[in-house]
Scaffold this motif. Structure first.
Motif, PDB file in Angstrom:
ATOM      1  N   SER A 169      28.991  39.044 -11.969  1.00  0.00           N
ATOM      2  CA  SER A 169      29.175  39.936 -10.812  1.00  0.00           C
ATOM      3  C   SER A 169      30.251  40.980 -11.084  1.00  0.00           C
ATOM      4  N   ILE A 193      22.858  43.936  -5.945  1.00  0.00           N
ATOM      5  CA  ILE A 193      24.111  43.646  -5.237  1.00  0.00           C
ATOM      6  C   ILE A 193      24.466  44.864  -4.386  1.00  0.00           C
ATOM      7  N   MET A 196      26.132  34.840 -10.534  1.00  0.00           N
ATOM      8  CA  MET A 196      27.109  35.712  -9.880  1.00  0.00           C
ATOM      9  C   MET A 196      28.505  35.451 -10.411  1.00  0.00           C
ATOM     10  N   VAL A 221      23.266  40.133  -1.664  1.00  0.00           N
ATOM     11  CA  VAL A 221      22.487  39.995  -2.891  1.00  0.00           C
ATOM     12  C   VAL A 221      21.015  39.763  -2.569  1.00  0.00           C
ATOM     13  N   GLY A 248      31.905  38.999  -6.825  1.00  0.00           N
ATOM     14  CA  GLY A 248      31.571  37.582  -6.850  1.00  0.00           C
ATOM     15  C   GLY A 248      32.465  36.744  -5.959  1.00  0.00           C
TER      16      GLY A 248
END
Length: 560
Positions: free
Chosen positions: A265, A361, A261, A346, A475
């Motif tokens: 992310s 996500i 992540m 997630v 993230g």
């Protein structure tokens, strides 16, 4: 965009001797930043995967060019055929690799190793020449020959061999795989054919993928290609591999998920005119969201901050639904969301026989705004109630190789569908973190800013994307809400087990809404607009909240 590097001469030898301009395939795509050193733990990013039955595989992304064409295929730019190089000691080629010349070089294949315990791999008995370019008039580098290995009884071919001479390849060139270690595959995207378009009755080269894909499916993609002489409906001459051991040790642990992540992310950008922003689910509950039940519509119940009083399990039977606060002021405030509180959720999934990890996500919006359309010369047409609904779930899915942790592709959800985008087509920010754009009011996710029309011709639903100061680093605030393979290490939130609608179903007169819009349109466009609207999917037409992430097909299946 990522980095693109000129390929070494061993890969590009004579690749462009027929053209003055460099082809996209002559550069190799690399992510903008080097891969991090992943935290230790089990088999993730270890380079080798044990599929059981005495078969080990590793992923190879170094190749030698064998043969190339310079026309036909996508964009009429031809294709190039490679064989893996720098194969580790003890491993053998399972098939060659090919890709169109109209995209940067970015590929891989698996190679296999037999541990000697049960005859997982065998040499072919012979080869069948499937096709050669000798009688073709296409522009090419000499002649190319495509061979299919003839496997011993009880074994299957996993890929083709390509040569630039008419002599059969040595039997030691490739290995066939024991049948119980293989699975069924299907033709996927078109790589090449002699014509400018895919001829279903002619010679074509396709990517292949497992026929059955999902969190419990065991089929493993090999990265090879298949030659078809009669269209994709014909049975394939090759197979893919199988994770016969049901081995999940290659999947990332919690520390490795966190590292993934932090590495990849998305940054999500919202349109400058966006009114309805995301929030965390907790913020939605704490700020007045209500639970309704059928038969007691006059007695809505406030929802606990963690969703603990939501009905658990069951099905989407219409017995319960969520809605905004009753108070008008609170309702308008909650509609707008709260970017400061927003959090993504997630879901970590094994995919393609646990050779890849999918990080789905999910983002939550309290409200989805009215749809807008482009109708011929009229660029901005508000569709009134059409498109509005309480509760909106959208997601992007990162697909990461479990052999090395490299990001391969990203899925962007777009209303009732979505699109896979390869890594070399993505926009990056802050190293290898991808960029996504949420469409104005509808929140569909796209890899680029601009306008995408959902429709045909000059009439369609507008999806407007643009950068603004409103953005979200997914993230920065995330929670892993599901990773079934980790068992009790992940405690699923109560709201994730709620299986009903996240918004009420409200009926309205669609004909009346269409008439309101038609009043603003020139005469010739009225009937065309009417036909277009009546073909829209229910999620656009109905003011009805969606179900949560766990009720979507892609919760257990591959993205479509």
């Amino acid at each position: 965009m990522g980095n693109r590097h000129i390929l070494p001469s061993s890969t590009t030898n004579n690749l462009s001797n027929k053209r003055s301009e460099a082809l996209p395939i002559e550069t190799k795509f690399r992510l903008p930043s080097p891969l991090p050193v992943w935290p230790k733990g089990q088999g993730f990013a270890s380079g080798i995967m044990d599929l059981g039955g005495g078969l080990h595989v590793c992923q190879i992304s170094t190749f030698d060019k064998v043969w190339a064409t310079h026309e036909g295929g996508p964009d009429n730019l031809g294709a190039t055929f490679f064989e893996p190089s720098r194969i580790p000691d003890g491993f053998s080629m399972l098939g060659c690799y090919s890709q169109p010349n109209n995209k940067p070089f970015f590929g891989w294949v698996l190679v296999g190793k037999d541990d000697g315990s049960s005859g997982a791999l065998r040499k072919p008995l012979d080869y069948t020449l499937i096709w050669s370019s000798e009688s073709s008039e296409i522009k090419r580098d000499g002649n190319g020959y495509v061979w299919l290995p003839i496997p011993p009884e009880g074994y299957k071919a996993i890929g083709h061999v390509v040569t630039n001479s008419p002599q059969k390849p040595f039997l030691d060139k490739i290995r066939c795989v024991r049948a119980d270690l293989t699975d069924q595959c299907e033709a996927d995207s078109w790589i090449w054919g002699p014509g400018k378009a895919n001829n279903a009755n002619g010679f074509n080269v396709y990517d292949v993928r497992p026929s059955i894909r999902g969190v419990n499916a065991l089929a493993v993609s090999v990265g090879t290609f298949v030659v078809q002489l009669g269209g994709t409906a014909c049975p394939l001459s090759i197979a893919c591999l199988k994770n016969a051991k049901s081995n999940l040790s290659s999947m990332p642990n919690l520390m490795q998920i966190d590292a993934l992540m932090r590495a990849y992310s998305p940054w999500v950008y919202f349109h400058p005119d966006e009114e309805f922003l995301p929030s965390s689910v907790r913020w939605f509950f704490e700020n007045g969201a209500l639970l309704y039940s059928r038969g007691e519509e006059s007695k809505p119940v406030p929802i606990e901050p963690n969703g603990s009083n939501l009905p658990q399990g069951g099905s989407n039977d219409g017995a319960y639904w969520l809605d905004l606060p009753v108070d008008a002021g609170a309702k308008e405030r909650v509609k707008k969301g709260d970017l400061g509180s927003s959090q993504v959720y997630v879901h970590v999934k094994p995919m393609l026989g646990a050779s890849f990890t999918d990080l789905a996500i999910w983002m939550f919006y309290p409200f989805n705004g009215s749809a807008k359309a482009k109708v011929g010369i009229v660029n901005h047409v508000s569709l009134g109630k059409i498109g509005k609904h309480v509760g909106d779930w959208e997601h992007v899915t990162l697909r990461v190789s479990n052999f090395n942790g490299e990001l391969q592709r990203v899925y962007f959800s777009e209303h009732s569908g979505g699109t896979w985008v390869e890594a070399y087509e993505l926009e990056f920010q802050d190293g290898n973190k991808i960029v996504a754009y949420a469409s104005l009011q509808g929140h569909a996710l796209y890899p680029k800013a601009g306008l995408v029309l959902q429709g045909s011709g000059a009439i369609g639903i507008r999806n407007d994307m643009g950068k603004s100061k409103m953005m979200m680093d997914t993230g920065g605030s995330y929670a892993v809400v599901a990773a079934e393979y980790l068992g009790s290490a992940i405690i699923e939130p109560a709201w994730l087990k709620y299986c009903r609608k996240w918004g009420p179903k409200i009926s309205y007169d669609i004909a009346d809404e269409i008439r309101k819009v038609e009043r603003a349109l020139p005469g010739p466009l009225k009937s065309a607009f009417n036909r277009f609207v009546r073909c829209l999917p229910n999620e656009v037409l109905g003011e009805e909240g969606p179900t949560g992430p766990n009720m979507k097909n892609n919760w257990t299946q591959d993205e479509v």
